[in-house]
Design an enzyme around this catalytic site. Structure first.
Site, PDB file in Angstrom:
ATOM      1  N   GLU A 253      22.668  23.848  64.626  1.00  0.00           N
ATOM      2  CA  GLU A 253      23.551  25.005  64.842  1.00  0.00           C
ATOM      3  C   GLU A 253      23.682  25.800  63.553  1.00  0.00           C
ATOM      4  O   GLU A 253      23.169  25.400  62.499  1.00  0.00           O
ATOM      5  CB  GLU A 253      24.934  24.547  65.327  1.00  0.00           C
ATOM      6  CG  GLU A 253      25.679  23.675  64.320  1.00  0.00           C
ATOM      7  CD  GLU A 253      27.024  23.158  64.820  1.00  0.00           C
ATOM      8  OE1 GLU A 253      27.576  23.721  65.779  1.00  0.00           O
ATOM      9  OE2 GLU A 253      27.518  22.178  64.231  1.00  0.00           O
TER      10      GLU A 253
ATOM     11  N   LYS B  56      36.089  19.796  66.323  1.00  0.00           N
ATOM     12  CA  LYS B  56      36.314  21.051  65.587  1.00  0.00           C
ATOM     13  C   LYS B  56      37.469  20.814  64.619  1.00  0.00           C
ATOM     14  O   LYS B  56      38.632  21.124  64.910  1.00  0.00           O
ATOM     15  CB  LYS B  56      36.595  22.208  66.552  1.00  0.00           C
ATOM     16  CG  LYS B  56      36.447  23.576  65.897  1.00  0.00           C
ATOM     17  CD  LYS B  56      36.354  24.667  66.936  1.00  0.00           C
ATOM     18  CE  LYS B  56      36.560  26.047  66.350  1.00  0.00           C
ATOM     19  NZ  LYS B  56      35.498  26.509  65.473  1.00  0.00           N
TER      20      LYS B  56
ATOM     21  N   ARG C 298      39.031  22.093  74.463  1.00  0.00           N
ATOM     22  CA  ARG C 298      38.286  21.596  73.297  1.00  0.00           C
ATOM     23  C   ARG C 298      39.251  21.202  72.177  1.00  0.00           C
ATOM     24  O   ARG C 298      39.034  20.194  71.487  1.00  0.00           O
ATOM     25  CB  ARG C 298      37.286  22.651  72.807  1.00  0.00           C
ATOM     26  CG  ARG C 298      36.401  22.126  71.694  1.00  0.00           C
ATOM     27  CD  ARG C 298      35.291  23.083  71.346  1.00  0.00           C
ATOM     28  NE  ARG C 298      35.809  24.329  70.800  1.00  0.00           N
ATOM     29  CZ  ARG C 298      35.047  25.383  70.498  1.00  0.00           C
ATOM     30  NH1 ARG C 298      33.736  25.349  70.704  1.00  0.00           N
ATOM     31  NH2 ARG C 298      35.586  26.473  70.009  1.00  0.00           N
TER      32      ARG C 298
HETATM   33  C1  LIG Z   1      30.160  24.954  63.765  1.00  0.00           C
HETATM   34  C2  LIG Z   1      30.324  25.809  64.976  1.00  0.00           C
HETATM   35  N1  LIG Z   1      29.403  25.737  65.959  1.00  0.00           N
HETATM   36  C3  LIG Z   1      29.517  26.502  67.069  1.00  0.00           C
HETATM   37  C4  LIG Z   1      30.577  27.390  67.235  1.00  0.00           C
HETATM   38  C5  LIG Z   1      30.658  28.227  68.472  1.00  0.00           C
HETATM   39  O1  LIG Z   1      31.729  27.843  69.292  1.00  0.00           O
HETATM   40  P1  LIG Z   1      32.498  28.885  70.213  1.00  0.00           P
HETATM   41  O2  LIG Z   1      31.494  29.541  71.092  1.00  0.00           O
HETATM   42  O3  LIG Z   1      33.437  28.073  70.997  1.00  0.00           O
HETATM   43  O4  LIG Z   1      33.144  29.862  69.321  1.00  0.00           O
HETATM   44  C6  LIG Z   1      31.545  27.481  66.232  1.00  0.00           C
HETATM   45  C7  LIG Z   1      32.687  28.392  66.365  1.00  0.00           C
HETATM   46  O5  LIG Z   1      33.753  28.009  66.624  1.00  0.00           O
HETATM   47  C8  LIG Z   1      31.434  26.668  65.085  1.00  0.00           C
HETATM   48  O6  LIG Z   1      32.345  26.708  64.104  1.00  0.00           O
END
Ligand SMILES: Cc1ncc(COP(=O)(O)O)c(C=O)c1O
Length: 336
Positions: free
Chosen positions: A218, A185, A87
């Site tokens: 989310e 991200k 990612r």
């Molecule tokens: C905005 C956002 N959505 C979802 C997630 C969940 O992602 P992950 O399961 O990879 O931590 C995160 C965390 O990193 C996030 O910052």
């Protein structure tokens, strides 16, 4: 004239000041939790928190031209590092950042950092940045892209009883990021910060974003999942949100529960607010928190307003995967 004194320090005085600051402001806690840092800028690892710095003209600092990711260190293993690295590299590609090293070198650095940190429980957070060079918008003048990583000591004690309390959420009034920025991200988390502050001001744990179609998106640092009245695990698709590594892993693992009849099915689709609020169970899913049950949304109880059984089964499933999951999920760190 104001008589505020602005001293001018030599390099050695600055280092001394920084180290003193870390001893006092850190009050032991921060100092201990930031165990080691890697910087491609100085080309190695330091364990001195006072030296864990990055250049002020790095475009990640003043333009937000950087991407990041995290990975959990659990019981001396790096959990699901490959998904997080994939990612990170995808985010870098979309943000037009060419990493300073190929994937295998980034991975070697992270495993070495975990080893040097001596953290058996904690996390790694790491950044790819357009790099330092100037204060322009364009990265054309950046001398080199940079890779930074920090290893933090954290407690992953089973916190099942804490999790079983559940949390309340509100709908965010802070606009959500458009899909291109939500799916990368990147380091621009101001909307996420403001939505958490809004929640805290309203006595809630976090806020939830609803997209422009009125569908559940989310949370500020986690994905959202539901258990429907017909016992399906339901998640919003990742078209407009960050593709969560934990949510993806959960979807994979939950197929076992379908085989054993605990769940009827696993589905990702657009979920309206009404549909979401009518579900039996609701939860946050993310790597820092694993699963946090949501028991009320905008003062509307979810299900019977208590933490649901299925949510805790999913929590245990992820916890077990971190502890006993297959080898490719868990990279052992050598602490010798
Ligand atoms: C905005 C956002 N959505 C979802 C997630 C969940 O992602 P992950 O399961 O990879 O931590 C995160 C965390 O990193 C996030 O910052």
């Amino acid at each position: 004239m104001d008589d505020f004194q602005v001293p001018v320090y030599s390099s050695s005085e600055v280092i001394e000041k920084l180290q003193m600051k870390w001893q006092s402001v850190g009050a032991g806690m921060r100092k201990k939790s930031y165990a080691a840092m890697y910087s491609s800028f100085f080309g190695g690892i330091t364990i001195d928190p006072a030296m864990m710095t990055i250049p002020i003209d790095d475009h990640m600092v003043h333009r937000g031209h950087g991407v990041f990711d995290t990975a959990t260190i659990f019981d001396g293993n790096l959990y699901d590092l490959d998904s997080h690295l994939d990612r990170l590299l995808n985010s870098a590609r979309l943000a037009k950042i060419t990493p300073p090293f190929p994937r295998h070198v980034l991975k070697t650095i992270l495993v070495k950092l975990a080893s040097v940190s001596r953290c058996r429980e904690g996390s790694l957070r790491y950044w790819l940045s357009a790099g330092p060079g100037n204060f322009s918008l364009s990265s054309a003048g950046c001398s080199e892209s940079t890779f930074y990583a920090i290893a933090m000591q954290e407690d992953h004690e089973p916190r099942r009883s804490e999790v079983m309390q559940g949390v309340k959420v509100i709908t965010s009034t802070v606009p959500m990021k458009s899909s291109i920025f939500a799916t990368i991200k990147n380091v621009n988390y101001l909307p996420n910060v403001l939505s958490v502050l809004e929640a805290e001001q309203n006595g809630a744990f976090a806020s939830i974003w609803i997209d422009d179609q009125g569908c559940v998106a989310e949370g500020p640092n986690a994905n959202i999942a539901f258990i429907t009245k017909t016992n399906h695990l339901l998640l919003p698709s990742f078209k407009k949100t960050l593709g969560g590594c934990t949510a993806n892993r959960l979807i994979h693992l939950a197929s076992k529960l379908v085989r054993t009849g605990v769940l009827e099915g696993v589905t990702t689709k657009d979920i309206t607010v009404k549909e979401g609020k009518e579900c039996n169970e609701m939860m946050f899913v993310g790597s820092g928190l694993l699963i946090i049950p949501i028991i009320a949304w905008d003062d509307h109880p979810i299900g019977d307003g208590h933490v649901g059984d299925r949510t805790m089964i999913l929590y245990d499933l992820l916890w077990d995967d971190m502890k006993n999951g297959p080898g490719r999920q868990r990279i052992p760190v050598s602490y010798n």
